[in-house]
Design an enzyme around this catalytic site. Structure first.
Site, PDB file in Angstrom:
ATOM      1  N   HIS A  43      83.693   7.172 124.677  1.00 53.77           N
ATOM      2  CA  HIS A  43      82.876   6.017 124.740  1.00 53.77           C
ATOM      3  C   HIS A  43      81.434   6.180 124.221  1.00 53.77           C
ATOM      4  O   HIS A  43      80.537   6.693 124.643  1.00 53.77           O
ATOM      5  CB  HIS A  43      82.491   5.695 126.322  1.00 53.77           C
ATOM      6  CG  HIS A  43      81.734   4.370 126.678  1.00 53.77           C
ATOM      7  ND1 HIS A  43      81.998   3.974 127.844  1.00 53.77           N
ATOM      8  CD2 HIS A  43      80.719   3.769 126.005  1.00 53.77           C
ATOM      9  CE1 HIS A  43      81.043   2.638 127.870  1.00 53.77           C
ATOM     10  NE2 HIS A  43      80.214   2.651 126.883  1.00 53.77           N
ATOM     11  N   ARG A  45      77.816   5.603 122.351  1.00 51.50           N
ATOM     12  CA  ARG A  45      76.802   4.701 122.809  1.00 51.50           C
ATOM     13  C   ARG A  45      76.057   4.603 121.343  1.00 51.50           C
ATOM     14  O   ARG A  45      76.015   5.532 120.875  1.00 51.50           O
ATOM     15  CB  ARG A  45      76.061   5.290 124.088  1.00 51.50           C
ATOM     16  CG  ARG A  45      76.786   4.680 125.315  1.00 51.50           C
ATOM     17  CD  ARG A  45      76.046   4.948 126.659  1.00 51.50           C
ATOM     18  NE  ARG A  45      76.591   4.485 127.696  1.00 51.50           N
ATOM     19  CZ  ARG A  45      77.704   4.848 128.292  1.00 51.50           C
ATOM     20  NH1 ARG A  45      78.117   5.919 128.344  1.00 51.50           N
ATOM     21  NH2 ARG A  45      78.106   4.324 129.491  1.00 51.50           N
ATOM     22  N   HIS A  50      76.291  11.426 123.508  1.00 54.88           N
ATOM     23  CA  HIS A  50      77.267  12.281 123.701  1.00 54.88           C
ATOM     24  C   HIS A  50      78.564  12.228 122.647  1.00 54.88           C
ATOM     25  O   HIS A  50      78.300  13.017 122.036  1.00 54.88           O
ATOM     26  CB  HIS A  50      78.141  12.146 125.087  1.00 54.88           C
ATOM     27  CG  HIS A  50      77.909  10.605 125.639  1.00 54.88           C
ATOM     28  ND1 HIS A  50      78.467   9.516 125.160  1.00 54.88           N
ATOM     29  CD2 HIS A  50      77.140  10.276 126.765  1.00 54.88           C
ATOM     30  CE1 HIS A  50      78.458   8.411 125.821  1.00 54.88           C
ATOM     31  NE2 HIS A  50      77.467   8.683 126.919  1.00 54.88           N
ATOM     32  N   GLU A  70      86.104   3.049 124.033  1.00 54.72           N
ATOM     33  CA  GLU A  70      85.213   2.095 124.961  1.00 54.72           C
ATOM     34  C   GLU A  70      83.647   1.587 124.479  1.00 54.72           C
ATOM     35  O   GLU A  70      83.142   2.565 123.838  1.00 54.72           O
ATOM     36  CB  GLU A  70      85.213   2.713 126.542  1.00 54.72           C
ATOM     37  CG  GLU A  70      86.445   2.978 127.216  1.00 54.72           C
ATOM     38  CD  GLU A  70      86.021   3.427 128.483  1.00 54.72           C
ATOM     39  OE1 GLU A  70      87.085   3.542 129.284  1.00 54.72           O
ATOM     40  OE2 GLU A  70      84.800   4.126 128.763  1.00 54.72           O
ATOM     41  N   HIS A 191      86.285   4.714 136.498  1.00 56.99           N
ATOM     42  CA  HIS A 191      85.032   4.647 136.934  1.00 56.99           C
ATOM     43  C   HIS A 191      85.043   5.488 138.578  1.00 56.99           C
ATOM     44  O   HIS A 191      85.262   4.602 139.454  1.00 56.99           O
ATOM     45  CB  HIS A 191      83.988   3.406 137.014  1.00 56.99           C
ATOM     46  CG  HIS A 191      82.676   3.967 137.058  1.00 56.99           C
ATOM     47  ND1 HIS A 191      81.960   4.166 135.748  1.00 56.99           N
ATOM     48  CD2 HIS A 191      81.788   4.248 138.056  1.00 56.99           C
ATOM     49  CE1 HIS A 191      80.697   4.323 135.983  1.00 56.99           C
ATOM     50  NE2 HIS A 191      80.495   4.278 137.257  1.00 56.99           N
ATOM     51  N   ASP A 192      84.507   6.655 138.647  1.00 54.57           N
ATOM     52  CA  ASP A 192      84.394   7.191 139.904  1.00 54.57           C
ATOM     53  C   ASP A 192      85.738   7.458 140.665  1.00 54.57           C
ATOM     54  O   ASP A 192      85.894   8.029 141.768  1.00 54.57           O
ATOM     55  CB  ASP A 192      83.542   6.696 141.032  1.00 54.57           C
ATOM     56  CG  ASP A 192      82.247   6.653 140.458  1.00 54.57           C
ATOM     57  OD1 ASP A 192      81.746   7.518 139.672  1.00 54.57           O
ATOM     58  OD2 ASP A 192      81.173   5.820 141.005  1.00 54.57           O
ATOM     59  N   GLY A 214      86.859  10.372 133.548  1.00 51.91           N
ATOM     60  CA  GLY A 214      86.313  11.688 132.538  1.00 51.91           C
ATOM     61  C   GLY A 214      85.247  12.668 133.667  1.00 51.91           C
ATOM     62  O   GLY A 214      85.571  13.756 133.963  1.00 51.91           O
TER      63      GLY A 214
END
Length: 238
Positions: A43, A45, A50, A70, A191-192, A214
């Protein structure tokens, strides 16, 4: 069967913190695949804090499982995806300064924009998925964009599960998955999700094709080892 795609953003964060190339993302991705994971997710950005855009280019040459990129479809991101041509692109409406993704698309408000972007990716043979909340209206809106899949944003479920309210937390996602399937959409989630809540989620979400994990997976691997943790997820998913 539900596939496990491992998001390696956190490994890139660790690498970038020292300015060198440890851990090596190419080696890590190859190891993760060898340990049994069925996909690699990145992902990037805009600030490349990262995953760097060049990482996506480099990984395309070595990933042999599904490669998922993503991100928010700003022009720079769209150009990257069209250049790399991953297996799947997941569209996420995160702000440039977001620490992590924190909401799904309003698929009705942004319908025209999503239709145009998704059409562009599909014309290049790239499977599309859009990040959405477990809101039935958003699921219905997603079906009108031309996307192949949705990715259910699972933070709310994870929070409810951690409070001992898994049954209540899972119901909106089960309803959303049933609706998505009825509308011809494939279903991903992320997510989570973690080792504690993934089995219950998998058992209660019909037609779940893929989960992308992740942060939790990397944190768990610090204690239990990467190969062991990947196989623990695979066991819970299958």
């Amino acid at each position: 069967m539900t596939k496990l795609s491992v998001n390696i953003n956190k490994l890139a964060t660790l690498r970038n913190s020292r300015g060198g190339n440890q851990p090596n993302l190419i080696t890590s991705a190859l190891d993760i695949e060898a340990f049994g994971a069925e996909g690699i997710t990145v992902h990037p950005r805009p600030d490349e804090r990262h995953i760097r855009y060049q990482d996506a280019r480099d990984l395309k040459n070595v990933v042999t499982t599904e490669f998922n990129i993503e991100g928010n479809p700003v022009p720079k991101f769209i150009d990257l995806v069209l250049e790399v041509k991953p297996t799947q692109v997941t569209l996420v409406p995160d702000a440039e300064d977001a620490i992590t993704s924190n909401a799904g698309w309003d698929t009705n408000k942004h319908k025209d924009f999503l239709v145009d972007v998704i059409k562009t990716f599909k014309e290049h043979g790239i499977r599309t998925s859009i990040f959405v909340d477990s809101d039935i209206n958003m699921i219905k809106g997603a079906a009108k964009t031309g996307t192949d899949r949705i990715e259910l944003y699972t933070e709310s479920y994870a929070q409810m599960f951690s409070k001992g309210k898994g049954e209540k937390g899972i119901q909106p996602y089960a309803d959303a998955a049933k609706m998505a399937h009825a509308l011809g959409l494939g279903i991903n989630a992320g997510h989570d999700l973690n080792l504690e809540n993934i089995k219950f989620f998998k058992e209660n979400i019909p037609h779940l094709l893929e989960v992308s994990i992740g942060h939790a997976l990397i944190c768990e691997s610090i204690y239990l080892g990467l190969e062991n943790v990947i196989n623990m997820y695979l066991h819970r998913l299958k």
